[in-house]
Design an enzyme around this catalytic site. Structure first.
Site, PDB file in Angstrom:
ATOM      1  N   CYS A  89      11.770  -2.160   4.735  1.00  0.00           N
ATOM      2  CA  CYS A  89      10.389  -2.633   4.627  1.00  0.00           C
ATOM      3  C   CYS A  89      10.038  -3.319   5.945  1.00  0.00           C
ATOM      4  O   CYS A  89      10.668  -4.310   6.314  1.00  0.00           O
ATOM      5  CB  CYS A  89      10.313  -3.613   3.451  1.00  0.00           C
ATOM      6  N   CYS A  93      -1.442 -11.982   8.972  1.00  0.00           N
ATOM      7  CA  CYS A  93      -2.355 -10.976   8.416  1.00  0.00           C
ATOM      8  C   CYS A  93      -3.747 -11.587   8.360  1.00  0.00           C
ATOM      9  O   CYS A  93      -3.893 -12.790   8.167  1.00  0.00           O
ATOM     10  CB  CYS A  93      -1.895 -10.583   7.015  1.00  0.00           C
ATOM     11  N   CYS A 131      -5.498 -11.966   1.225  1.00  0.00           N
ATOM     12  CA  CYS A 131      -5.342 -11.692  -0.207  1.00  0.00           C
ATOM     13  C   CYS A 131      -4.857 -12.988  -0.866  1.00  0.00           C
ATOM     14  O   CYS A 131      -3.910 -13.624  -0.379  1.00  0.00           O
ATOM     15  CB  CYS A 131      -4.358 -10.550  -0.430  1.00  0.00           C
ATOM     16  N   CYS A 138      -0.980 -13.549  -1.846  1.00  0.00           N
ATOM     17  CA  CYS A 138       0.064 -13.131  -0.899  1.00  0.00           C
ATOM     18  C   CYS A 138       0.400 -14.280   0.031  1.00  0.00           C
ATOM     19  O   CYS A 138      -0.493 -14.904   0.615  1.00  0.00           O
ATOM     20  CB  CYS A 138      -0.431 -11.937  -0.083  1.00  0.00           C
ATOM     21  N   ASN A 185       5.151 -12.228  -7.361  1.00  0.00           N
ATOM     22  CA  ASN A 185       6.236 -13.077  -6.875  1.00  0.00           C
ATOM     23  C   ASN A 185       5.666 -14.415  -6.445  1.00  0.00           C
ATOM     24  O   ASN A 185       4.895 -14.478  -5.492  1.00  0.00           O
ATOM     25  CB  ASN A 185       6.926 -12.421  -5.665  1.00  0.00           C
ATOM     26  N   CYS A 240       8.085  -8.777  -2.359  1.00  0.00           N
ATOM     27  CA  CYS A 240       6.708  -8.474  -1.952  1.00  0.00           C
ATOM     28  C   CYS A 240       5.889  -9.749  -1.852  1.00  0.00           C
ATOM     29  O   CYS A 240       5.904 -10.569  -2.757  1.00  0.00           O
ATOM     30  CB  CYS A 240       6.002  -7.607  -2.985  1.00  0.00           C
TER      31      CYS A 240
HETATM   32  N1  SAH Z   1      -1.300  -5.047   3.877  1.00  0.00           N
HETATM   33  C1  SAH Z   1      -0.618  -4.020   3.160  1.00  0.00           C
HETATM   34  C2  SAH Z   1       0.906  -4.125   3.188  1.00  0.00           C
HETATM   35  C3  SAH Z   1       1.537  -5.478   2.926  1.00  0.00           C
HETATM   36  S1  SAH Z   1       1.709  -6.103   1.292  1.00  0.00           S
HETATM   37  C4  SAH Z   1      -1.131  -3.932   1.729  1.00  0.00           C
HETATM   38  O1  SAH Z   1      -1.912  -4.777   1.344  1.00  0.00           O
HETATM   39  O2  SAH Z   1      -0.781  -2.990   1.040  1.00  0.00           O
HETATM   40  C5  SAH Z   1       2.770  -5.059   0.391  1.00  0.00           C
HETATM   41  C6  SAH Z   1       2.495  -5.108  -1.106  1.00  0.00           C
HETATM   42  O3  SAH Z   1       2.915  -6.359  -1.700  1.00  0.00           O
HETATM   43  C7  SAH Z   1       1.021  -4.986  -1.425  1.00  0.00           C
HETATM   44  O4  SAH Z   1       0.812  -4.130  -2.500  1.00  0.00           O
HETATM   45  C8  SAH Z   1       0.660  -6.395  -1.786  1.00  0.00           C
HETATM   46  O5  SAH Z   1      -0.519  -6.448  -2.525  1.00  0.00           O
HETATM   47  C9  SAH Z   1       1.886  -6.851  -2.549  1.00  0.00           C
HETATM   48  N2  SAH Z   1       1.989  -8.313  -2.679  1.00  0.00           N
HETATM   49  C10 SAH Z   1       1.517  -9.252  -1.837  1.00  0.00           C
HETATM   50  N3  SAH Z   1       1.799 -10.490  -2.297  1.00  0.00           N
HETATM   51  C11 SAH Z   1       2.473 -10.330  -3.449  1.00  0.00           C
HETATM   52  C12 SAH Z   1       3.063 -11.242  -4.373  1.00  0.00           C
HETATM   53  N4  SAH Z   1       3.031 -12.552  -4.167  1.00  0.00           N
HETATM   54  N5  SAH Z   1       3.688 -10.720  -5.439  1.00  0.00           N
HETATM   55  C13 SAH Z   1       3.775  -9.405  -5.619  1.00  0.00           C
HETATM   56  N6  SAH Z   1       3.239  -8.488  -4.793  1.00  0.00           N
HETATM   57  C14 SAH Z   1       2.599  -8.941  -3.702  1.00  0.00           C
END
Ligand code: SAH
Length: 371
Positions: A109, A116, A120, A123, A300, A343
């Protein structure tokens, strides 16, 4: 990663780039193929060791070029065998890269940006803000490093069979670096991965999906997380710019290029927020007749977040409800969470839990002001 400013770093050049580089030196294209194998397959970074190049060419290369690779500041191994590296990048910043071993395969990964800019709300990468794009050598450098290090650690046992752009950052906002990295991942003289073994995960950058979909084969994952604009823009602010209609249209254009294509939708399950059966129903409607699969990810947690993961029971009920529409729906097992490698847990900085909590709180306050 330190860079000697007037020398070009050959690590980030794909075959096309290396051919152009050698053409400027008045050298033949096959030199590019030799270099690819030395750098990416044999892991050699010293021109002096490249014995099938003439001594004169080796000296010339040393004068104009370099092969600068990342170094690890920290290596952590989780109880389930995941390995996470904090790698140095230029200017003192750092990114995280995670290796996830499974029976018969190994997924790496990787990150595409330091921090970023998408914010979101669930995240933890968002809590550190955006620092900068990674350069092509910094993106592929993560794969170079992991391959060499895994060889050292396991004597070639652990192999990278899949690469996912699911680390820090939004890959479709850094196509300048992601495109050559994709080419190197697929090139038989470098990493030789099949196109469906390389996944780009996006929060929904519509022009980026179109741009890549035209020319390059790769697997597309879209971070969906909600079936309505109202809910999605609370979780993924980018949804204000590219609302669901536009995003779904882009996904349909992506699959229309080739009937073997399908989209994976990632859906992070957050208790009481997006995990009700009404959401599952909305999802079925949204994905209607699109070749796709849904991957449910338990949220997570990280220090300071107000969100909680959905229960196993809720997740299974949701899975069944989406499946009734004939959509393949899986639940992603959380891996590496004891080393914060799961993630949304990648922050790429050496921050204490207190510092992280403070950052999250600042972030949430900013979002409340914007809402
Ligand atoms: N910017 C890209 C890639 C990075 S995140 C994207 O948004 O897809 C990779 C994945 O992890 C994404 O699906 C994101 O939504 C998820 N993710 C982010 N924070 C998370 C969390 N705290 N728990 C579970 N999944 C999460």
């Amino acid at each position: 990663m330190s860079q000697v400013s007037d020398k070009i770093n050959l690590l980030g050049l794909d075959q096309q780039g290396l051919i152009a580089f050698f053409a400027e030196l008045g050298e033949k294209p096959f030199r590019a193929r030799q270099l690819l194998q030395w750098i990416h397959q044999r892991g050699v970074t010293d021109f002096a060791e490249m014995t099938d190049l003439s001594r004169q060419l080796r000296l010339r290369l040393g004068a104009v070029a370099t092969i600068e690779v990342p170094r690890a500041i920290r290596e952590s191994e989780s109880s389930d065998g995941c390995v996470k590296w904090l790698l140095t990048e230029r200017g003192g910043s750092a990114v995280e890269t995670v290796f996830i071993p499974e029976t018969g395969r190994g997924t790496l990964c990787i990150s595409s940006q330091v921090g970023c800019m998408l914010n979101c709300t669930f995240c933890s990468t968002a809590t550190q803000g955006f620092k900068r794009n990674l350069s092509p050598d910094e993106v592929i450098g993560q794969v170079w490093f992991a391959k060499q290090r895994l060889d050292q650690l396991t004597g070639g046992q652990a192999r990278i069979t899949n690469v996912v752009f699911m680390g820090m950052g939004e890959p479709l906002l850094n196509l300048t670096a992601v495109k050559p990295a994709l080419a190197l991942l697929r090139d038989d003289l470098a990493y030789g991965l099949a196109s469906r073994k390389v996944t780009i995960s996006t929060a929904g950058v519509v022009p980026g999906i179109d741009q890549l979909a035209e020319g390059v084969e790769f697997a597309l994952a879209v971070s969906l997380h909600a079936p309505t604009n109202e809910l999605r823009q609370r979780l993924v602010p980018l949804n204000r710019k590219y609302p669901l209609d536009d995003l779904m249209a882009a996904c349909r254009r992506y699959v229309a290029h080739d009937q073997r294509r399908s989209v994976t939708f990632e859906y992070t399950m957050i208790e009481g927020v997006n995990d009700q059966l009404s959401h599952a129903k909305g999802l079925r409607r949204l994905l209607n007749a699109l070749p796709c699969k849904v991957n449910l990810i338990p949220f997570n947690p990280f220090p300071g977040t107000p969100f909680r993961p959905s229960s196993n029971e809720t997740m299974h009920a949701f899975q069944m409800a989406v499946r009734t529409a004939g959509i393949v729906t899986t639940i992603r097992k959380t891996r590496g969470d004891d080393i914060d490698a799961a993630c949304g847990q990648l922050v790429g900085q050496v921050l204490s839990p207190n510092e992280r909590r403070r950052l999250v709180q600042t972030q949430l306050a900013k979002q409340a002001l914007m809402a």
